[in-house]
Motif scaffolding. Structure first.
Motif, PDB file in Angstrom:
ATOM      1  N   SER A   1       0.840  -1.199   0.000  1.00 13.23           N
ATOM      2  CA  SER A   1       0.000   0.000   0.000  1.00 13.23           C
ATOM      3  C   SER A   1       0.871   1.243   0.000  1.00 13.23           C
ATOM      4  CB  SER A   1      -0.920   0.010   1.230  1.00 13.23           C
ATOM      5  OG  SER A   1      -0.201   0.269   2.427  1.00 13.23           O
ATOM      6  N   LYS A   2       2.104   1.096   0.477  1.00 12.34           N
ATOM      7  CA  LYS A   2       3.075   2.212   0.503  1.00 12.34           C
ATOM      8  C   LYS A   2       4.476   1.640   0.638  1.00 12.34           C
ATOM      9  CE  LYS A   2       2.074   2.747   5.461  1.00 12.34           C
ATOM     10  NZ  LYS A   2       0.935   1.806   5.424  1.00 12.34           N
TER      11      LYS A   2
ATOM     12  N   LEU B   1       8.321   8.775   1.528  1.00 13.17           N
ATOM     13  CA  LEU B   1       7.421   7.767   0.980  1.00 13.17           C
ATOM     14  C   LEU B   1       7.486   7.703  -0.539  1.00 13.17           C
ATOM     15  CD1 LEU B   1       4.165   8.445   3.061  1.00 13.17           C
ATOM     16  CD2 LEU B   1       5.724   6.514   3.329  1.00 13.17           C
ATOM     17  N   LYS B   2       7.255   6.516  -1.057  1.00 17.34           N
ATOM     18  CA  LYS B   2       6.958   6.306  -2.462  1.00 17.34           C
ATOM     19  C   LYS B   2       5.549   5.706  -2.548  1.00 17.34           C
ATOM     20  CE  LYS B   2      11.554   5.296  -4.421  1.00 17.34           C
ATOM     21  NZ  LYS B   2      11.526   6.000  -5.701  1.00 17.34           N
ATOM     22  N   PRO B   3       4.727   6.165  -3.487  1.00 20.87           N
ATOM     23  CA  PRO B   3       3.402   5.567  -3.626  1.00 20.87           C
ATOM     24  C   PRO B   3       3.474   4.161  -4.212  1.00 20.87           C
ATOM     25  CG  PRO B   3       3.762   7.180  -5.355  1.00 20.87           C
ATOM     26  CD  PRO B   3       4.934   7.287  -4.426  1.00 20.87           C
ATOM     27  N   SER B   4       2.386   3.430  -4.067  1.00 21.03           N
ATOM     28  CA  SER B   4       2.344   2.046  -4.563  1.00 21.03           C
ATOM     29  C   SER B   4       2.526   1.973  -6.073  1.00 21.03           C
ATOM     30  CB  SER B   4       1.014   1.399  -4.175  1.00 21.03           C
ATOM     31  OG  SER B   4      -0.079   2.112  -4.737  1.00 21.03           O
TER      32      SER B   4
ATOM     33  N   SER C   1       8.574   9.768  -6.920  1.00 20.58           N
ATOM     34  CA  SER C   1       7.242   9.175  -7.001  1.00 20.58           C
ATOM     35  C   SER C   1       6.728   8.865  -8.396  1.00 20.58           C
ATOM     36  CB  SER C   1       6.235  10.096  -6.298  1.00 20.58           C
ATOM     37  OG  SER C   1       6.543  10.201  -4.923  1.00 20.58           O
TER      38      SER C   1
ATOM     39  N   ASP D   1       3.421  -4.130   2.937  1.00 19.08           N
ATOM     40  CA  ASP D   1       4.157  -2.870   2.879  1.00 19.08           C
ATOM     41  C   ASP D   1       5.657  -3.127   2.886  1.00 19.08           C
ATOM     42  OD1 ASP D   1       1.904  -1.321   2.698  1.00 19.08           O
ATOM     43  OD2 ASP D   1       1.994  -0.537   4.751  1.00 19.08           O
TER      44      ASP D   1
END
Length: 258
Positions: free
Chosen positions: A59-60, A87-90, A161, A221
């Motif tokens: 999910s992340k 963070l990087k998105p899915s 991203s 995750d």
């Protein structure tokens, strides 16, 4: 070694028997090992008959910056007092052999080879001493960065991203002693990064504690644990691979964006 693969239009998990070049098909949810174990169906298929996918569909993706002592020394900066998270998105996640797409918005694309931690069950406020209970295993990752956008923006969201900016694979190694694993990144066959996870500033259990204190980690995750020295530029057509002891090699190429 746990893999996620596509065959006949269906995506499943399996146990890869590499020396026999076959896959034992798993039925059920691999993330429910603590309550309802997946079923080994007894079905075996040739490894050549499947298409490897990213071994996890998170999910992340939680990433850690400046987590190798030798990388910090290379950059001439002090070691962080606590883990630096982003963070990087899915949608950045792709599997082995799926290309990294060079976006039109950047002119300076960089690679960072990393050890990735795959989470097994929901994790919130986990203590370091309990972290192993929440880890399914480990895989290889490439943290791709639009370095010019990172510098321009002053923060990292856009630069990290883009779709395809997080190749994962080829498999998840369970119960791996992660404390001193050799990690090597090659571009067009030339070694660019060569270090050991023993150089980490914050250990994997410490990272699970730090991240889960901020956000709830869900099954599947991924935590990227930082990169060794030797990060550098990628060009369209380049072939890049990351090899981590005990896991295998993740390979892909860079293609131009449309």
């Amino acid at each position: 070694m746990i893999i996620r693969f596509e065959r006949n239009g269906k995506v499943k998990h399996g146990w890869m028997v590499e020396d026999e070049k076959k896959v034992r098909v798993i039925e059920g949810d691999i993330y429910k090992l603590q309550s309802a174990k997946p079923i080994m169906t007894g079905l075996e298929v040739p490894l050549d008959d499947v298409v490897l996918q990213a071994p996890s569909a998170p999910s992340k993706v939680v990433c850690i910056g400046v987590n190798y002592r030798d990388h910090a020394e290379e950059m001439g900066i002090d070691l962080p007092a606590e883990p630096l998270m982003f963070l990087k998105p899915s949608t950045t996640v792709v599997g082995p052999g799926e290309p990294i797409v060079y976006p039109r918005l950047t002119e300076n694309l960089h690679y960072e080879g990393e050890l990735a931690v795959v989470i097994k069950k929901e994790a919130k406020h986990v203590k370091a001493e309990d972290a192993e209970e929440y880890i399914l295993g480990y895989t290889c990752a490439i943290d791709v960065t639009a370095r010019d956008l990172q510098m321009k923006d002053g923060q990292w969201t856009r630069s990290k991203s883009f779709d395809t900016f997080c190749p994962l694979g080829p498999a998840i190694a369970a119960k791996l002693d992660h404390q001193d694993l050799r990690i090597v990144t090659r571009v067009n066959g030339e070694v660019r990064q060569d270090s050991s996870t023993s150089q980490m500033v914050f250990s994997v259990p410490q990272l699970v504690e730090a991240v889960s204190a901020v956000m709830t980690l869900l099954p599947g995750d991924v935590i990227l644990t930082g990169t060794p020295p030797g990060v550098g530029e990628l060009k369209v057509g380049d072939e890049i691979s990351v090899t981590i002891e005990g896991i295998g090699t993740l390979s892909t190429r860079v293609r131009a964006g449309e």
